[in-house]
Design an enzyme around this catalytic site. Structure first.
Site, PDB file in Angstrom:
ATOM      1  N   GLU A 134     -10.518  28.752   2.488  1.00  0.00           N
ATOM      2  CA  GLU A 134     -10.052  27.390   2.188  1.00  0.00           C
ATOM      3  C   GLU A 134      -8.624  27.471   1.668  1.00  0.00           C
ATOM      4  O   GLU A 134      -8.341  28.216   0.731  1.00  0.00           O
ATOM      5  CB  GLU A 134     -10.982  26.736   1.159  1.00  0.00           C
ATOM      6  CG  GLU A 134     -10.448  25.490   0.475  1.00  0.00           C
ATOM      7  CD  GLU A 134     -10.027  24.361   1.429  1.00  0.00           C
ATOM      8  OE1 GLU A 134     -10.775  24.051   2.365  1.00  0.00           O
ATOM      9  OE2 GLU A 134      -8.923  23.817   1.219  1.00  0.00           O
ATOM     10  N   ARG A 138     -17.329  10.848  -2.731  1.00  0.00           N
ATOM     11  CA  ARG A 138     -17.248  12.076  -1.929  1.00  0.00           C
ATOM     12  C   ARG A 138     -17.706  13.293  -2.721  1.00  0.00           C
ATOM     13  O   ARG A 138     -18.371  14.173  -2.204  1.00  0.00           O
ATOM     14  CB  ARG A 138     -15.826  12.291  -1.439  1.00  0.00           C
ATOM     15  CG  ARG A 138     -15.548  11.506  -0.204  1.00  0.00           C
ATOM     16  CD  ARG A 138     -14.115  11.503   0.185  1.00  0.00           C
ATOM     17  NE  ARG A 138     -13.966  10.611   1.307  1.00  0.00           N
ATOM     18  CZ  ARG A 138     -13.953  10.998   2.579  1.00  0.00           C
ATOM     19  NH1 ARG A 138     -14.035  12.258   2.891  1.00  0.00           N
ATOM     20  NH2 ARG A 138     -13.846  10.116   3.548  1.00  0.00           N
ATOM     21  N   TYR A 159     -17.779  -1.494  -1.389  1.00  0.00           N
ATOM     22  CA  TYR A 159     -19.167  -1.136  -1.695  1.00  0.00           C
ATOM     23  C   TYR A 159     -19.215  -0.354  -3.003  1.00  0.00           C
ATOM     24  O   TYR A 159     -18.223   0.264  -3.401  1.00  0.00           O
ATOM     25  CB  TYR A 159     -19.818  -0.348  -0.552  1.00  0.00           C
ATOM     26  CG  TYR A 159     -19.055   0.853  -0.043  1.00  0.00           C
ATOM     27  CD1 TYR A 159     -19.069   2.079  -0.706  1.00  0.00           C
ATOM     28  CD2 TYR A 159     -18.320   0.779   1.142  1.00  0.00           C
ATOM     29  CE1 TYR A 159     -18.384   3.176  -0.218  1.00  0.00           C
ATOM     30  CE2 TYR A 159     -17.621   1.882   1.639  1.00  0.00           C
ATOM     31  CZ  TYR A 159     -17.665   3.071   0.963  1.00  0.00           C
ATOM     32  OH  TYR A 159     -16.986   4.169   1.449  1.00  0.00           O
ATOM     33  N   ASP A 176     -14.189  17.420  11.859  1.00  0.00           N
ATOM     34  CA  ASP A 176     -12.933  16.774  12.265  1.00  0.00           C
ATOM     35  C   ASP A 176     -12.048  17.683  13.122  1.00  0.00           C
ATOM     36  O   ASP A 176     -11.216  17.189  13.883  1.00  0.00           O
ATOM     37  CB  ASP A 176     -12.132  16.335  11.034  1.00  0.00           C
ATOM     38  CG  ASP A 176     -12.554  14.956  10.541  1.00  0.00           C
ATOM     39  OD1 ASP A 176     -13.574  14.428  11.043  1.00  0.00           O
ATOM     40  OD2 ASP A 176     -11.863  14.405   9.658  1.00  0.00           O
TER      41      ASP A 176
HETATM   42  C1  LIG Z   1     -10.531   6.310   5.041  1.00  0.00           C
HETATM   43  C2  LIG Z   1     -11.669   7.142   5.544  1.00  0.00           C
HETATM   44  C3  LIG Z   1     -12.973   6.721   5.341  1.00  0.00           C
HETATM   45  C4  LIG Z   1     -14.029   7.467   5.852  1.00  0.00           C
HETATM   46  N1  LIG Z   1     -15.303   7.027   5.668  1.00  0.00           N
HETATM   47  C5  LIG Z   1     -16.325   7.732   6.182  1.00  0.00           C
HETATM   48  C6  LIG Z   1     -17.663   7.281   6.006  1.00  0.00           C
HETATM   49  O1  LIG Z   1     -17.914   6.241   5.387  1.00  0.00           O
HETATM   50  N2  LIG Z   1     -18.685   8.035   6.532  1.00  0.00           N
HETATM   51  C7  LIG Z   1     -18.441   9.194   7.229  1.00  0.00           C
HETATM   52  O2  LIG Z   1     -19.387   9.843   7.681  1.00  0.00           O
HETATM   53  N3  LIG Z   1     -17.170   9.655   7.398  1.00  0.00           N
HETATM   54  C8  LIG Z   1     -16.122   8.957   6.905  1.00  0.00           C
HETATM   55  N4  LIG Z   1     -14.849   9.410   7.064  1.00  0.00           N
HETATM   56  C9  LIG Z   1     -14.612  10.660   7.829  1.00  0.00           C
HETATM   57  C10 LIG Z   1     -14.835  11.899   6.970  1.00  0.00           C
HETATM   58  O3  LIG Z   1     -14.072  11.837   5.798  1.00  0.00           O
HETATM   59  C11 LIG Z   1     -14.442  13.145   7.753  1.00  0.00           C
HETATM   60  O4  LIG Z   1     -14.957  13.071   9.058  1.00  0.00           O
HETATM   61  C12 LIG Z   1     -14.971  14.412   7.085  1.00  0.00           C
HETATM   62  O5  LIG Z   1     -14.479  14.525   5.789  1.00  0.00           O
HETATM   63  C13 LIG Z   1     -14.572  15.628   7.921  1.00  0.00           C
HETATM   64  O6  LIG Z   1     -14.938  16.795   7.231  1.00  0.00           O
HETATM   65  P1  LIG Z   1     -14.387  18.205   7.729  1.00  0.00           P
HETATM   66  O7  LIG Z   1     -14.957  19.213   6.796  1.00  0.00           O
HETATM   67  O8  LIG Z   1     -14.604  18.365   9.182  1.00  0.00           O
HETATM   68  O9  LIG Z   1     -12.804  18.101   7.561  1.00  0.00           O
HETATM   69  P2  LIG Z   1     -11.934  17.946   6.202  1.00  0.00           P
HETATM   70  O10 LIG Z   1     -12.634  17.092   5.224  1.00  0.00           O
HETATM   71  O11 LIG Z   1     -10.571  17.551   6.624  1.00  0.00           O
HETATM   72  O12 LIG Z   1     -11.912  19.418   5.624  1.00  0.00           O
HETATM   73  C14 LIG Z   1     -11.069  20.409   6.147  1.00  0.00           C
HETATM   74  C15 LIG Z   1     -10.863  21.482   5.081  1.00  0.00           C
HETATM   75  O13 LIG Z   1     -10.120  22.530   5.659  1.00  0.00           O
HETATM   76  C16 LIG Z   1      -9.050  22.887   4.804  1.00  0.00           C
HETATM   77  N5  LIG Z   1      -8.000  23.408   5.680  1.00  0.00           N
HETATM   78  C17 LIG Z   1      -7.179  22.719   6.497  1.00  0.00           C
HETATM   79  N6  LIG Z   1      -6.399  23.536   7.189  1.00  0.00           N
HETATM   80  C18 LIG Z   1      -6.746  24.790   6.819  1.00  0.00           C
HETATM   81  C19 LIG Z   1      -6.312  26.089   7.237  1.00  0.00           C
HETATM   82  N7  LIG Z   1      -5.361  26.241   8.157  1.00  0.00           N
HETATM   83  N8  LIG Z   1      -6.881  27.160   6.655  1.00  0.00           N
HETATM   84  C20 LIG Z   1      -7.846  27.016   5.709  1.00  0.00           C
HETATM   85  N9  LIG Z   1      -8.290  25.817   5.283  1.00  0.00           N
HETATM   86  C21 LIG Z   1      -7.755  24.714   5.844  1.00  0.00           C
HETATM   87  C22 LIG Z   1      -8.690  21.618   4.081  1.00  0.00           C
HETATM   88  O14 LIG Z   1      -8.032  21.884   2.849  1.00  0.00           O
HETATM   89  C23 LIG Z   1     -10.070  20.982   3.882  1.00  0.00           C
HETATM   90  O15 LIG Z   1     -10.690  21.444   2.716  1.00  0.00           O
HETATM   91  C24 LIG Z   1     -13.778   8.668   6.582  1.00  0.00           C
HETATM   92  C25 LIG Z   1     -12.465   9.103   6.757  1.00  0.00           C
HETATM   93  C26 LIG Z   1     -11.406   8.340   6.250  1.00  0.00           C
HETATM   94  C27 LIG Z   1     -10.010   8.816   6.486  1.00  0.00           C
END
Ligand SMILES: Cc1cc2nc3c(=O)[nH]c(=O)nc-3n(C[C@H](O)[C@H](O)[C@H](O)COP(=O)(O)OP(=O)(O)OC[C@H]3O[C@@H](n4cnc5c(N)ncnc54)[C@H](O)[C@@H]3O)c2cc1C
Length: 403
Positions: free
Chosen positions: A31, A105, A226, A303
């Site tokens: 991370e 979150r 909410y 994501d």
């Molecule tokens: C405004 C908003 C509202 C939302 N509401 C909802 C909701 O109500 N319900 C829902 O299901 N989803 C919601 N989402 C979507 C949700 O937040 C994301 O889909 C989810 O957090 C994705 O998780 P992830 O772990 O894939 O990516 P991320 O949360 O982006 O995590 C990626 C991690 O990787 C780390 N990282 C990045 N690059 C590197 C690298 N090169 N090397 C090492 N570490 C790295 C980052 O620091 C981070 O910790 C919302 C999003 C937004 C923007």
């Protein structure tokens, strides 16, 4: 026992670590942040997320802090009229087998983090940024840098290299792993700006403390609120389709700016918007769905694989699903991608359509939308969300793919 590296310790990365470790493998999560934490406000969790969380062994911990919502309420933001409500109790819970909830979150992230820390097969390495990978028939080598204190501070930087059997890119919408694996450049900037604030519930007039997710829709804007944090806070999120072209993530913005950007809001919604303070703003981004999620020993998740606008509230929910499916078929990365691509592409495109056709229409189109929504029965409304909210993970995994 395979060794797996996960780039990114967000919701998706930690869920994947748990899921892969539970199948008897060693996992190291790299991370880039100086600690494992989830920033930001509230998040909606549909029953499909609880199904996944249960399979990851943390469902009850998340339920402890969740607010179980009674309704998804759709309001006309300009007239202030209630248009429709999708009930989330009774028949909904029976049909989907789980509640619909909203959480901070942190209240979703902490149980995942605690479970990872309690699992001796999982190593968590903060302050490690992944920049790329090379692979051979035998292994994958992940290159990057370690920064004392994490990327946010300018500490001593050391080049790093880790070897493993597999790499999972769970490093978010601007994923370095995706940049190499897919190479599709920067995310698509939607042109939608969101402003978010969380306020103590005791500031909210008692008659407006609704146990619902409320959406006020207006021409090229909408406003959602909410309760979160066990009902102690109100999460506010106001969005404008303003053609913003620059990627923005979490910049502070003055409350007057936010208030002036939603001049058409009807009285009740305006009263709630005006309670907000310490606003932060983002310009929303996503990506077109792609068919390539896997490159040999490397796969994408969450994501990094399928970033979507938040209009279907499914980005984190589907990341949790990814993690469960990946663990079940591990180490068959192609089977994982095959099981996940179509559903997540549909969610991504649905989220875009919801913004355009449901949340932001004006004039006649808005009136038609209201009439259509108001005519739907409770069952109709449940049918509309069934494909997303009732996902049965076990059914999707062919028995011969499960180890
Ligand atoms: C405004 C908003 C509202 C939302 N509401 C909802 C909701 O109500 N319900 C829902 O299901 N989803 C919601 N989402 C979507 C949700 O937040 C994301 O889909 C989810 O957090 C994705 O998780 P992830 O772990 O894939 O990516 P991320 O949360 O982006 O995590 C990626 C991690 O990787 C780390 N990282 C990045 N690059 C590197 C690298 N090169 N090397 C090492 N570490 C790295 C980052 O620091 C981070 O910790 C919302 C999003 C937004 C923007």
């Amino acid at each position: 026992m395979a060794n797996t590296l996960i780039a990114g310790g967000g919701i998706g990365g930690l869920a994947a670590a748990l899921s892969i470790a539970r199948e008897g493998n060693r996992v190291t999560v790299l991370e880039r942040g100086h600690r494992f934490a989830e920033l930001g406000a509230g998040i909606q969790l549909a029953p499909n997320a609880f199904r996944a969380l249960d399979l990851l062994g943390v469902g009850d911990r998340v339920r402890e802090r969740a607010v179980f919502i009674d309704e998804l309420r759709f309001m006309d933001g300009t007239t202030g009229d209630r248009v429709a409500g999708l009930p989330l109790t009774g028949a909904y819970r029976e049909r989907f087998g789980n509640p619909y909830a909203v959480v901070s979150r942190g209240d979703l992230y902490q149980p995942l983090l605690d479970a990872c820390r309690a699992d001796g097969r999982i190593e968590l390495l903060p302050g490690h940024t992944v920049t790329g990978y090379t692979q051979s028939a035998a292994k994958v080598v992940v290159t990057g840098r370690a920064v004392d204190g994490g990327e946010q501070v300018s500490g001593r930087v050391t080049a790093t290299s880790f070897e493993a059997d597999h790499l999972i890119g769970a490093d978010g919408i601007r994923s370095a792993v995706r940049a190499q694996l897919v190479g599709d450049g920067r995310p698509r900037v939607s042109g939608h700006t969101i402003y978010r604030s969380v306020i103590p519930m005791d500031r909210v007039p008692p008659e407006l403390r609704w146990n619902v997710v409320t959406l006020w829709a207006g021409p090229k804007w909408h406003f959602v609120h909410y309760p979160i944090g066990g009902g102690r806070f109100l999460n506010l999120a106001a969005t404008r389709d303003d053609g913003a072209a620059r990627e923005v993530a979490g910049e502070p913005v003055a409350r007057e700016v936010v208030q002036n950007r939603f001049p058409g809001l009807s009285a009740t919604a305006r009263a709630l918007l005006e309670l907000g303070d310490e606003w932060r703003t983002w310009v929303l981004c996503d990506r077109d769905p792609v068919s390539t999620w896997v490159d040999g020993r490397v796969a994408l998740l969450g994501d990094a694989a399928h970033p979507m606008l938040q209009y279907a509230a499914q980005g984190a929910c589907t990341a949790l699903e990814d993690a469960v499916v990946l663990g079940r078929v591990f180490p068959d990365l192609d089977a994982y991608a095959e099981l996940r691509r179509e559903r997540t592409a549909r969610a991504t495109l649905t989220a875009r359509r919801l913004g355009e056709h449901l949340y932001h229409p004006a004039g006649d189109a808005a009136r038609d939308r209201n009439a259509t929504l108001a005519a739907l029965s409770e069952t109709d409304l449940h049918d509309h969300v069934a494909w997303l909210h009732a996902f049965d993970l076990a059914e999707r995994i062919p028995s011969d793919a499960v180890r």
